[in-house]
Design a protein around this motif. Sequence first.
Motif, PDB file in Angstrom:
ATOM      1  N   PHE A 223       0.703  -1.213   0.009  1.00 10.63           N
ATOM      2  CA  PHE A 223      -0.052  -0.039  -0.210  1.00 10.63           C
ATOM      3  C   PHE A 223       0.816   1.236  -0.159  1.00 10.63           C
ATOM      4  N   CYS A 224       2.244   1.064  -0.201  1.00 11.71           N
ATOM      5  CA  CYS A 224       3.262   2.430  -0.177  1.00 11.71           C
ATOM      6  C   CYS A 224       3.315   3.029  -1.727  1.00 11.71           C
ATOM      7  N   VAL A 225       2.250   2.500  -2.564  1.00 10.94           N
ATOM      8  CA  VAL A 225       2.453   3.002  -4.076  1.00 10.94           C
ATOM      9  C   VAL A 225       1.634   4.467  -3.919  1.00 10.94           C
ATOM     10  N   LYS A 226       2.560   5.476  -4.342  1.00 12.83           N
ATOM     11  CA  LYS A 226       1.971   6.764  -4.554  1.00 12.83           C
ATOM     12  C   LYS A 226       1.306   6.853  -5.764  1.00 12.83           C
ATOM     13  N   ASP A 227       0.356   7.848  -5.862  1.00 16.35           N
ATOM     14  CA  ASP A 227      -0.487   8.041  -7.078  1.00 16.35           C
ATOM     15  C   ASP A 227      -0.740   9.771  -7.225  1.00 16.35           C
ATOM     16  N   ASN A 228      -0.069  10.408  -8.034  1.00 13.60           N
ATOM     17  CA  ASN A 228      -0.214  11.824  -7.989  1.00 13.60           C
ATOM     18  C   ASN A 228      -2.037  12.148  -8.386  1.00 13.60           C
ATOM     19  N   ARG A 229      -2.624  11.334  -8.885  1.00 11.38           N
ATOM     20  CA  ARG A 229      -3.988  11.553  -9.166  1.00 11.38           C
ATOM     21  C   ARG A 229      -4.894  11.613  -7.861  1.00 11.38           C
ATOM     22  N   LEU A 230      -4.678  10.420  -7.035  1.00 14.73           N
ATOM     23  CA  LEU A 230      -4.995  10.468  -5.944  1.00 14.73           C
ATOM     24  C   LEU A 230      -4.684  11.588  -4.737  1.00 14.73           C
ATOM     25  N   ALA A 231      -3.630  11.898  -4.948  1.00 12.79           N
ATOM     26  CA  ALA A 231      -2.863  12.736  -4.125  1.00 12.79           C
ATOM     27  C   ALA A 231      -3.472  14.306  -4.439  1.00 12.79           C
ATOM     28  N   ALA A 232      -3.499  14.757  -5.630  1.00 16.46           N
ATOM     29  CA  ALA A 232      -4.152  15.720  -6.215  1.00 16.46           C
ATOM     30  C   ALA A 232      -5.534  15.875  -5.549  1.00 16.46           C
ATOM     31  N   VAL A 233      -6.433  14.890  -5.937  1.00 13.91           N
ATOM     32  CA  VAL A 233      -7.746  15.109  -5.376  1.00 13.91           C
ATOM     33  C   VAL A 233      -7.941  15.166  -3.865  1.00 13.91           C
ATOM     34  N   SER A 234      -6.947  14.538  -3.061  1.00  9.42           N
ATOM     35  CA  SER A 234      -6.977  14.969  -1.635  1.00  9.42           C
ATOM     36  C   SER A 234      -6.578  16.415  -1.424  1.00  9.42           C
ATOM     37  N   TYR A 235      -5.355  16.696  -1.916  1.00  9.93           N
ATOM     38  CA  TYR A 235      -4.777  17.992  -1.765  1.00  9.93           C
ATOM     39  C   TYR A 235      -5.732  19.018  -1.900  1.00  9.93           C
ATOM     40  N   PHE A 236      -5.708  19.229  -3.464  1.00  8.30           N
ATOM     41  CA  PHE A 236      -6.762  20.263  -4.026  1.00  8.30           C
ATOM     42  C   PHE A 236      -8.107  20.259  -3.483  1.00  8.30           C
ATOM     43  N   GLY A 237      -8.728  19.038  -3.348  1.00  7.67           N
ATOM     44  CA  GLY A 237     -10.056  18.756  -2.928  1.00  7.67           C
ATOM     45  C   GLY A 237     -10.439  19.325  -1.478  1.00  7.67           C
ATOM     46  N   THR A 238      -9.189  19.134  -0.543  1.00  2.00           N
ATOM     47  CA  THR A 238      -9.320  19.703   0.730  1.00  2.00           C
ATOM     48  C   THR A 238      -9.179  21.338   0.686  1.00  2.00           C
TER      49      THR A 238
END
Length: 320
Positions: free
Chosen positions: A10-25
């Motif tokens: 579960f350590c795989v990072k995904d910029n799409r998920l990160a961007a949704v989490s980051y900018f969505g917040t």
Amino acid sequence: MDLRAHTRKFCVKDNRLAAVSYFGTFVVYFSALYVAITQMDHWYVMAPAGVVFAFAAVRLYVLQHDTGHHSLFETRWENEVAGHVLSPFTFAPFEVMKQNHNLHHSNIGNLEHRETGEIHTMTVAEWTRADPTHRLAYRLYRNPLVLVPIGAAFTYFIRYRWPKNTRQFGMVGVLLHNVTILVLLYVLYRFSGIAGVQIWLIFSFLGGMIGVFLVYLQHNFEDTYWDRRPDLNPVEAALVGSSCLDFGWFFDMMVANITLHDIHHFNARIPSYRLRRCHYSLPPELAPRRIKFPEALRALTLKLWDEEKKRLVPFPKGLG
């Protein structure tokens, strides 16, 4: 099942998920702030919007915590930039807080290095030896009515203006961080007046209280773990000495899964957006005990670490 092998998946990072989490917040943060300010004459709209803003502020703080571990975005520089951008909105200067938090991870559960933790805990033996003045100060410090509201105000609005180890890890960054906060306050004042600034600070304070409550629960519960070297077991300190809070899926989402703190301490490379799935896919034999809200409230009554009983206990009965 090998826990390390399980978490590694579960350590795989995904910029799409990160961007949704980051900018969505950020979208939720600014939208809730806008509603709270424009509807300040209608408390029944302003108050709920302020609560949403407060949780968004907590979530931004958790995401900054992820960037400090370089576990949110795919590359180091992306995490560093994202962490610095978050900094003025969380009131926490990025570089110094990152380094301090790494010290915390390195010394989790170590009774000889409690200075690296966020909440100070005395042992029963230390309490027994302490003079009345020291006991009174510690009683006040660990009182939830002091620890949560006053602790939040002091930590986020005062202490973080010059955190511990600032001289070691970056004075210039801290000074620039503080100037940026002043600039944001000025911009907000120009657009919404003093009332807008007050709303930002009041609901940021509410977010700080939520944050302090969660920080307390991360390592202060009855069956937590403390020990001294050479007997200190780092794996046990991470898994047993860190809590798993079971407040429901929605709460986990609002605070970016920081509630699953045991797995995070075991493997800090897991992005927050994969942490819940990692945790709840554990087989029954590896699943930790989960703390529900009533037990979390009871944890606020626990004050001292009993080295003989190996558990956190309340203050002794009596006048001491």
